[in-house]
Design a protein around this motif. Structure first.
Motif, PDB file in Angstrom:
ATOM      1  N   LEU A 251       0.828  -1.207   0.000  1.00  0.00           N
ATOM      2  CA  LEU A 251       0.000   0.000   0.000  1.00  0.00           C
ATOM      3  C   LEU A 251       0.860   1.254   0.000  1.00  0.00           C
ATOM      4  N   ALA A 252       0.418   2.238  -0.767  1.00  0.00           N
ATOM      5  CA  ALA A 252       1.123   3.521  -0.782  1.00  0.00           C
ATOM      6  C   ALA A 252       0.839   4.267   0.518  1.00  0.00           C
ATOM      7  N   ALA A 253       1.725   5.201   0.850  1.00  0.00           N
ATOM      8  CA  ALA A 253       1.574   5.985   2.077  1.00  0.00           C
ATOM      9  C   ALA A 253       0.213   6.675   2.112  1.00  0.00           C
ATOM     10  N   GLU A 254      -0.202   7.157   0.965  1.00  0.00           N
ATOM     11  CA  GLU A 254      -1.489   7.838   0.862  1.00  0.00           C
ATOM     12  C   GLU A 254      -2.654   6.894   1.177  1.00  0.00           C
ATOM     13  N   GLU A 255      -2.537   5.659   0.702  1.00  0.00           N
ATOM     14  CA  GLU A 255      -3.592   4.687   0.973  1.00  0.00           C
ATOM     15  C   GLU A 255      -3.625   4.296   2.453  1.00  0.00           C
ATOM     16  N   ARG A 256      -2.472   4.129   3.038  1.00  0.00           N
ATOM     17  CA  ARG A 256      -2.407   3.813   4.471  1.00  0.00           C
ATOM     18  C   ARG A 256      -3.028   4.940   5.281  1.00  0.00           C
ATOM     19  N   ARG A 257      -2.760   6.142   4.853  1.00  0.00           N
ATOM     20  CA  ARG A 257      -3.310   7.298   5.556  1.00  0.00           C
ATOM     21  C   ARG A 257      -4.840   7.313   5.451  1.00  0.00           C
TER      22      ARG A 257
END
Length: 283
Positions: free
Chosen positions: A190-196
Motif C-alpha cells: 500500500l502507498a503511504a497515501e492509501e495507508r493514511r
DNA sequence: GAGGTTGTTTAGAA
DNA sequence: CTTCTAAACAACCT
C-alpha cells in the motif's frame, strides 16, 4: 454484534448499572460460558466485592472490582444487559451479577467465548498479552509501523487482533470501503497515501459507531447492505462484490475500491459497472 | 437437510 | 517465522 463499538457500549452499560455497587450473588445459569473458573469459585471470589470503573481493550471488557477482575468476551452473539430482579431470566441469560435491585446479565446465544476471572491487573496483562494496541489508541505513525512489512492482505491484517485489537469482519469491510482500498491488497504494497486513508477511515468509523454503541446500519454505511441479496454500493450504486478473506465473507465495491484479484466464492455475477454520478459526497 | 452468521483457537499446509 | 485454510466450538437463521 460485538466488535469494538459494541463492547464499548457494554462497558457503559456496566458502568451505569453496577459500578460502585456491592455484589451480593453471582447466579450462573449456564456454566458453559465460564472459562477456567467454576461457578463456585467465581461466586466466592466476587461476593462482597464492589465493581470499579470498567475498561476495555479491543473486544475485551475488563470489569475490575476492589478485588479480582472479571474479563468478558462476547463472541459473535454476546451482550450485557442491566436488569432488575423482577425481569424473568431469558433463555440466553447465562450469568447474572446481582447487586441489590440491579443485576448485570451476560447474555449470549451461541457460546463461542465467555467469562474469565483473574486476580489482579497483572493477571489482566497476562491474559491479554497477545493483543495489539486498541484500535482507538493507534495514531497514524503507529498504524504505519503496524502495517509495515506485512505480506498478508490488508483486511486480514486489520482483523488480526495481535496486530490491532478491536476490529472485526464488519468494521474491516466498512473501513476499507470508505478508504477506497480493495480488501485483498497486500498490506506491504500500500502507498503511504492509501495507508493514511485507511487510518483516517478507521478513526471516523470507530468514532461514529462508538458514539451510538454499535455499528450503524444506516443507508450511508456499507454494513447496512450486508444482508440484502444483491447489494449495491451506497456511494455509487455499483453492484457490490462478495468474496471470502480469511474465511470471512467480504463485501466491497469494484468501482470505488478496485476490482481485486480475489474471485474466491464470488457470486459469479459479471458485475456490469453502472457508474452513475460518482460520489454523493463523503460521510 | 443445507448453508449462512458480527469471533477465536487449533492444526496443518505452503 | 508468516500466512492461509479448514474445522471446531454452539445456536440460531433462512
Amino acid at each position: 454484534m460485538p466488535e469494538l463499538p459494541d463492547v464499548e457500549g457494554f462497558r457503559r452499560v456496566l458502568d451505569s448499572c453496577v459500578r460502585g455497587r456491592s455484589i451480593e450473588r453471582v447466579e450462573v445459569a449456564d456454566p458453559g460460558v465460564l472459562r477456567e473458573v467454576t461457578p463456585w469459585r467465581l461466586e466466592r471470589a466476587l461476593v462482597g466485592r464492589c465493581f470499579a470503573e470498567p475498561r476495555r481493550h479491543g473486544k475485551w471488557l475488563i470489569a475490575a472490582t476492589d478485588g479480582p477482575v472479571v474479563l468478558l468476551h462476547f463472541g459473535m452473539t454476546g451482550s450485557l444487559v442491566c436488569c432488575s430482579p423482577a425481569d424473568p431470566l431469558g433463555r440466553h441469560d447465562r450469568v447474572a451479577f446481582v447487586a441489590g435491585e440491579r443485576q448485570l446479565r451476560y447474555r449470549d446465544q451461541r457460546k463461542l467465548q465467555g467469562i474469565r476471572l483473574v486476580a489482579d491487573q497483572d493477571g489482566v496483562r497476562r491474559a491479554l498479552s497477545e493483543l495489539g494496541p486498541d484500535a482507538l489508541d493507534v495514531g497514524p505513525a503507529e498504524f504505519d509501523e503496524l502495517i509495515d512489512g506485512r505480506r498478508a492482505r490488508i483486511k486480514a491484517v486489520l482483523m488480526d487482533q495481535s496486530v490491532l485489537a478491536g476490529l472485526g469482519n464488519l468494521l474491516a469491510d466498512e473501513i476499507l470501503w470508505r478508504a477506497r482500498v480493495a480488501p485483498d491488497r497486500q498490506a506491504a504494497g500500500l502507498a503511504a497515501e492509501e495507508r493514511r486513508r485507511i487510518h483516517r477511515a478507521m478513526r471516523r468509523v470507530l468514532r461514529d459507531s462508538v458514539r451510538v454503541g454499535h455499528i450503524p446500519a444506516g443507508s450511508t454505511w456499507l454494513t447496512g447492505r450486508r444482508d440484502s441479496p444483491d447489494p449495491a454500493c451506497p456511494r455509487c450504486g455499483t453492484r457490490l462484490r462478495r468474496g471470502r478473506i480469511t474465511g470471512r465473507t467480504t463485501l466491497w465495491c469494484p468501482h470505488c475500491q478496485g476490482e481485486g484479484q480475489a474471485l474466491s466464492g464470488a457470486a459469479g455475477v459479471p458485475a456490469v459497472e453502472q457508474d452513475p454520478s460518482d460520489d454523493p459526497g463523503r460521510e
